[in-house]
Design an enzyme around this catalytic site. Structure first.
Site, PDB file in Angstrom:
ATOM      1  CG  MET A   1      -1.638  -1.195   1.305  1.00  0.00           C
ATOM      2  SD  MET A   1      -3.374  -1.431   2.989  1.00  0.00           S
ATOM      3  CE  MET A   1      -1.460  -1.851   3.668  1.00  0.00           C
TER       4      MET A   1
ATOM      5  CB  THR B   1       0.444   2.537   4.214  1.00  0.00           C
ATOM      6  OG1 THR B   1       0.137   3.066   3.714  1.00  0.00           O
ATOM      7  CG2 THR B   1      -0.500   1.341   4.860  1.00  0.00           C
ATOM      8  CG  ASN B   2       2.458   6.691   7.748  1.00  0.00           C
ATOM      9  OD1 ASN B   2       3.167   7.231   8.686  1.00  0.00           O
ATOM     10  ND2 ASN B   2       3.139   7.245   6.215  1.00  0.00           N
ATOM     11  CB  THR B   3      -3.185   6.722   4.740  1.00  0.00           C
ATOM     12  OG1 THR B   3      -3.035   7.372   3.677  1.00  0.00           O
ATOM     13  CG2 THR B   3      -4.931   6.530   4.271  1.00  0.00           C
TER      14      THR B   3
ATOM     15  CB  CYS C   1       2.638   9.451   2.334  1.00  0.00           C
ATOM     16  SG  CYS C   1       2.244   8.322   0.891  1.00  0.00           S
TER      17      CYS C   1
END
Length: 230
Positions: free
Chosen positions: A10, A83-85, A196
């Site tokens: 991702m 992934t940060n999100t 991100c």
């Protein structure tokens, strides 16, 4: 060495960076031919991105929770969401397994605090910049978080999804991001979180007049410390 479980894909561009960094950091710590013990579950990002856009976060959380259970079953002693999100569903992922989830925002906040900074700019996807799941976690650890204005947030988000996630790195996008960083500095940002994992493909330390905090590297460093030191 404990086994690190990676929930990746991702995008796979940043997951490849995770794998490289984990192995390089292990070699630096242990020397010789040592490499990281890890297992990877790589999802189809197109499916996750569709769930993001449609606001179907509960379903996305179920996908990542299943991935977490898979890496635990494969022998993982700790889990990373690469992934940060998707840390928006970190609680759901953590509750799906019996091993620890190493939260990316915590590793980042510790690095910012260790650098003696308090007011920090945040770049990331629109979800990360605009919603509270990430900013709020940073704020609870004593940080004042600044995000770009609406137009610049849209620019940052577009470059991530239309360029960086596809492996496209454009000089004009680097310049545009530098302008965003400059505007955050003008508002008092003492540093900038590259929130991100793909942004590290575009912005390097020398591209900013204030310290940048590369979340992929920070997360990888924290994972190696946990895997080797407990």
């Amino acid at each position: 060495m404990r086994t690190i479980g990676l929930i990746g894909g991702m995008s796979w561009e940043s997951t490849a960076e995770y794998y490289r960094l984990l192995n390089e950091l292990t070699r630096e710590r242990l020397g010789g031919l040592h490499s990281a013990k890890c297992v990877l579950y790589s999802v189809d990002f197109a499916e996750i991105e569709r769930l993001q856009v449609e606001g179907r976060w509960a379903e996305a959380g179920e996908v990542l929770a299943a991935a977490a259970r898979a890496v635990e079953a494969a022998g993982a002693d700790l889990v990373l969401i690469c992934t940060n999100t998707m840390h928006k569903v970190a609680d759901e992922v953590a509750s799906a397994v019996s091993v620890p989830l190493l939260h990316l925002a915590d590793a980042t906040a510790q690095a910012v605090t260790a650098a003696g900074l308090r007011r920090i700019g945040l770049l990331g996807t629109a979800f990360t910049m605009e919603q509270d799941f990430y900013r709020g976690r940073l704020a609870r650890q004593g940080l004042e978080v600044l995000v770009p204005g609406a137009g610049q947030r849209a620019l940052v988000h577009r470059v991530i999804y239309e360029e960086l996630c596809l492996g496209i790195v454009r000089e004009e996008s680097r310049v545009a991001y530098q302008k965003v960083i400059g505007d955050l500095m003008a508002r008092g940002a003492q540093g900038v979180i590259l929130g991100c994992t793909e942004i590290e493909l575009l912005i390097r330390p020398q591209d900013s007049a204030v310290p940048v905090f590369p979340t992929t590297r920070l997360h990888a460093e924290a994972a190696i410390a946990a895997a080797l030191d407990g």
